[in-house]
Design a protein around this motif. Structure first.
Motif, PDB file in Angstrom:
ATOM      1  N   VAL A  32      -3.879   2.633  19.108  1.00  0.00           N
ATOM      2  CA  VAL A  32      -4.572   2.108  17.939  1.00  0.00           C
ATOM      3  C   VAL A  32      -5.029   3.260  17.037  1.00  0.00           C
ATOM      4  CG1 VAL A  32      -5.301   0.013  19.121  1.00  0.00           C
ATOM      5  CG2 VAL A  32      -6.816   2.017  19.125  1.00  0.00           C
ATOM      6  N   LYS A  33      -5.483   2.872  15.847  1.00  0.00           N
ATOM      7  CA  LYS A  33      -5.975   3.851  14.869  1.00  0.00           C
ATOM      8  C   LYS A  33      -7.161   4.619  15.445  1.00  0.00           C
ATOM      9  CE  LYS A  33      -6.969   5.555  10.712  1.00  0.00           C
ATOM     10  NZ  LYS A  33      -6.102   6.543  10.048  1.00  0.00           N
ATOM     11  N   GLU A  34      -7.068   5.956  15.402  1.00  0.00           N
ATOM     12  CA  GLU A  34      -8.149   6.770  15.938  1.00  0.00           C
ATOM     13  C   GLU A  34      -9.334   6.790  14.980  1.00  0.00           C
ATOM     14  OE1 GLU A  34      -7.177  10.685  17.402  1.00  0.00           O
ATOM     15  OE2 GLU A  34      -5.322   9.876  18.271  1.00  0.00           O
ATOM     16  N   SER A  39     -16.137   0.416   7.768  1.00  0.00           N
ATOM     17  CA  SER A  39     -16.743   0.370   6.429  1.00  0.00           C
ATOM     18  C   SER A  39     -15.701   0.630   5.341  1.00  0.00           C
ATOM     19  CB  SER A  39     -17.902   1.360   6.326  1.00  0.00           C
ATOM     20  OG  SER A  39     -17.418   2.678   6.362  1.00  0.00           O
ATOM     21  N   GLN A  40     -14.693   1.459   5.646  1.00  0.00           N
ATOM     22  CA  GLN A  40     -13.632   1.731   4.660  1.00  0.00           C
ATOM     23  C   GLN A  40     -12.595   0.614   4.622  1.00  0.00           C
ATOM     24  OE1 GLN A  40     -11.915   5.767   4.412  1.00  0.00           O
ATOM     25  NE2 GLN A  40     -13.183   6.234   6.183  1.00  0.00           N
ATOM     26  N   TYR A  41     -12.671  -0.272   5.588  1.00  0.00           N
ATOM     27  CA  TYR A  41     -11.660  -1.319   5.773  1.00  0.00           C
ATOM     28  C   TYR A  41     -12.042  -2.592   5.020  1.00  0.00           C
ATOM     29  CZ  TYR A  41      -8.101  -3.675   8.703  1.00  0.00           C
ATOM     30  OH  TYR A  41      -6.987  -4.328   9.175  1.00  0.00           O
ATOM     31  N   THR A 122      -3.836   2.347   9.666  1.00  0.00           N
ATOM     32  CA  THR A 122      -4.318   2.028   8.315  1.00  0.00           C
ATOM     33  C   THR A 122      -4.692   3.318   7.618  1.00  0.00           C
ATOM     34  OG1 THR A 122      -5.836   0.690   6.983  1.00  0.00           O
ATOM     35  CG2 THR A 122      -6.772   1.714   8.941  1.00  0.00           C
ATOM     36  N   ASP A 123      -4.512   3.319   6.288  1.00  0.00           N
ATOM     37  CA  ASP A 123      -5.036   4.415   5.471  1.00  0.00           C
ATOM     38  C   ASP A 123      -6.190   3.905   4.616  1.00  0.00           C
ATOM     39  OD1 ASP A 123      -3.753   2.834   3.651  1.00  0.00           O
ATOM     40  OD2 ASP A 123      -2.414   4.391   2.879  1.00  0.00           O
ATOM     41  N   ILE A 146       1.144  -7.312   8.707  1.00  0.00           N
ATOM     42  CA  ILE A 146       1.253  -6.130   7.853  1.00  0.00           C
ATOM     43  C   ILE A 146       0.592  -6.506   6.535  1.00  0.00           C
ATOM     44  CG2 ILE A 146       2.852  -4.647   6.576  1.00  0.00           C
ATOM     45  CD1 ILE A 146       4.826  -4.967   8.941  1.00  0.00           C
ATOM     46  N   LEU A 147      -0.498  -5.797   6.214  1.00  0.00           N
ATOM     47  CA  LEU A 147      -1.297  -6.144   5.032  1.00  0.00           C
ATOM     48  C   LEU A 147      -1.325  -4.977   4.065  1.00  0.00           C
ATOM     49  CD1 LEU A 147      -4.434  -7.635   6.887  1.00  0.00           C
ATOM     50  CD2 LEU A 147      -2.396  -8.878   6.184  1.00  0.00           C
ATOM     51  N   SER A 148      -1.531  -5.316   2.780  1.00  0.00           N
ATOM     52  CA  SER A 148      -1.544  -4.304   1.732  1.00  0.00           C
ATOM     53  C   SER A 148      -2.717  -4.549   0.797  1.00  0.00           C
ATOM     54  CB  SER A 148      -0.225  -4.385   0.946  1.00  0.00           C
ATOM     55  OG  SER A 148      -0.266  -3.536  -0.185  1.00  0.00           O
ATOM     56  N   ARG A 149      -3.227  -3.500   0.182  1.00  0.00           N
ATOM     57  CA  ARG A 149      -4.292  -3.658  -0.816  1.00  0.00           C
ATOM     58  C   ARG A 149      -3.749  -4.304  -2.088  1.00  0.00           C
ATOM     59  NH1 ARG A 149      -9.397  -3.651   1.229  1.00  0.00           N
ATOM     60  NH2 ARG A 149      -9.931  -1.715   2.319  1.00  0.00           N
ATOM     61  N   GLU A 150      -2.422  -4.270  -2.249  1.00  0.00           N
ATOM     62  CA  GLU A 150      -1.755  -4.867  -3.415  1.00  0.00           C
ATOM     63  C   GLU A 150      -0.874  -6.005  -2.912  1.00  0.00           C
ATOM     64  OE1 GLU A 150      -2.164  -3.707  -6.524  1.00  0.00           O
ATOM     65  OE2 GLU A 150      -3.476  -2.059  -5.882  1.00  0.00           O
ATOM     66  N   PRO A 151      -0.461  -6.909  -3.825  1.00  0.00           N
ATOM     67  CA  PRO A 151       0.435  -7.997  -3.396  1.00  0.00           C
ATOM     68  C   PRO A 151       1.830  -7.513  -2.997  1.00  0.00           C
ATOM     69  CG  PRO A 151      -0.648  -8.514  -5.487  1.00  0.00           C
ATOM     70  CD  PRO A 151      -0.914  -7.066  -5.212  1.00  0.00           C
ATOM     71  N   THR A 152       2.110  -6.237  -3.186  1.00  0.00           N
ATOM     72  CA  THR A 152       3.401  -5.675  -2.790  1.00  0.00           C
ATOM     73  C   THR A 152       3.143  -4.478  -1.875  1.00  0.00           C
ATOM     74  OG1 THR A 152       3.368  -4.212  -4.703  1.00  0.00           O
ATOM     75  CG2 THR A 152       4.553  -6.303  -4.957  1.00  0.00           C
ATOM     76  N   MET A 153       4.224  -3.969  -1.270  1.00  0.00           N
ATOM     77  CA  MET A 153       4.102  -2.773  -0.419  1.00  0.00           C
ATOM     78  C   MET A 153       5.375  -1.954  -0.598  1.00  0.00           C
ATOM     79  SD  MET A 153       3.536  -2.570   3.706  1.00  0.00           S
ATOM     80  CE  MET A 153       1.746  -2.612   3.662  1.00  0.00           C
ATOM     81  N   PRO A 154       5.242  -0.634  -0.744  1.00  0.00           N
ATOM     82  CA  PRO A 154       6.444   0.197  -0.844  1.00  0.00           C
ATOM     83  C   PRO A 154       7.331  -0.009   0.388  1.00  0.00           C
ATOM     84  CG  PRO A 154       4.470   1.499  -1.316  1.00  0.00           C
ATOM     85  CD  PRO A 154       4.008   0.156  -0.807  1.00  0.00           C
ATOM     86  N   GLY A 155       8.653  -0.127   0.156  1.00  0.00           N
ATOM     87  CA  GLY A 155       9.590  -0.368   1.249  1.00  0.00           C
ATOM     88  C   GLY A 155       9.453   0.649   2.358  1.00  0.00           C
ATOM     89  N   GLU A 156       9.232   1.913   1.981  1.00  0.00           N
ATOM     90  CA  GLU A 156       9.141   2.990   2.967  1.00  0.00           C
ATOM     91  C   GLU A 156       7.971   2.745   3.936  1.00  0.00           C
ATOM     92  OE1 GLU A 156       8.504   7.736   2.513  1.00  0.00           O
ATOM     93  OE2 GLU A 156       9.568   6.713   0.880  1.00  0.00           O
ATOM     94  N   THR A 157       6.831   2.319   3.375  1.00  0.00           N
ATOM     95  CA  THR A 157       5.660   2.029   4.209  1.00  0.00           C
ATOM     96  C   THR A 157       5.958   0.873   5.154  1.00  0.00           C
ATOM     97  OG1 THR A 157       4.307   2.661   2.321  1.00  0.00           O
ATOM     98  CG2 THR A 157       3.180   1.553   4.137  1.00  0.00           C
TER      99      THR A 157
END
Ligand SMILES: *[C@@H]1O[C@H](CO)[C@@H](O)[C@H](O)[C@H]1NC(C)=O
Length: 190
Positions: A32-34, A39-41, A122-123, A146-157
């Motif tokens: 899992v994410k270390e 709070s940032q999430y 997550t970033d 798989i969730l994104s802050r935007e309605p789209t996500m870069p393919g690479e991500t």
């Protein structure tokens, strides 16, 4: 014998209710994410892909997280159903063990068992990858979002996040894309 029958019946009803990803054996235990920082999430996330679940049937799905009280995250999940109505469900999440903050448990109804919500990657500002798994006797049900802050996500991500799931042995071929088309989802903007 009886226990096996009960398990089979439960499985059949879950399968009949459709499309839960059931796999033989024990749950995968991905890293899992270390140092996960809830709070940032907080704030709104758009669902880009998920493993099908019996409890999410809509499109345009979003999750909005807020701080309810110290260590407790409020959850608001919204989706647009096929008949045009918006389905909203509220719940709360907290880490079972504070020393493992990325391993959250979410409950939506009082007295219902909490479900695992593990943040694998997550970033905070772009993407998050969430995994959950529950064991039912000889099989387990896998959940992934798989969730994104935007309605789209870069393919690479997207490819990177699918890779993380695949490395953990999760059935990535069962991932389905969520429609986040702005015009299609306009009813959600209220
Ligand atoms: C839309 O579908 C949901 C779920 O099947 C149902 O609960 C709701 O009553 C429906 N609403 C309308 C306006 O048909």
């Amino acid at each position: 014998m009886q226990a096996i029958q009960v398990i089979s019946l439960t499985l059949l009803s879950v399968l009949a209710a459709n499309a839960q990803v059931l796999v033989a054996g024990k749950c995968p235990k991905p890293a899992v994410k270390e140092n996960f920082d809830a709070s940032q999430y907080l704030g709104k996330w758009y669902e880009i892909e998920k493993l099908p679940t019996v409890f999410q049937k809509g499109q345009c799905s979003t999750a909005t997280y807020s701080l309810k009280s110290p260590g407790v995250v409020g959850v608001l999940n919204r989706e647009l159903l096929a008949n045009g109505t918006i389905n909203a469900i509220v719940g709360s999440a907290k880490a079972k063990d504070p020393s493992e903050p990325a391993k959250l448990e979410v409950s939506f109804f009082e007295n219902s068992p909490p479900g695992p919500y593990w943040v694998l990657s997550t970033d905070y500002t772009g993407h998050t990858l969430v995994f959950g798994c529950s064991e039912y006797g000889p099989v387990h049900a896998e959940f992934a979002w798989i969730l994104s802050r935007e309605p789209t996500m870069p393919g690479e991500t997207l490819f990177e996040l699918r890779d993380i799931l695949a490395s953990a042995g999760v059935k990535v071929n069962k991932l389905t894309a969520t429609n986040q088309d702005l015009a299609f989802c306009s009813a959600m903007e209220q």
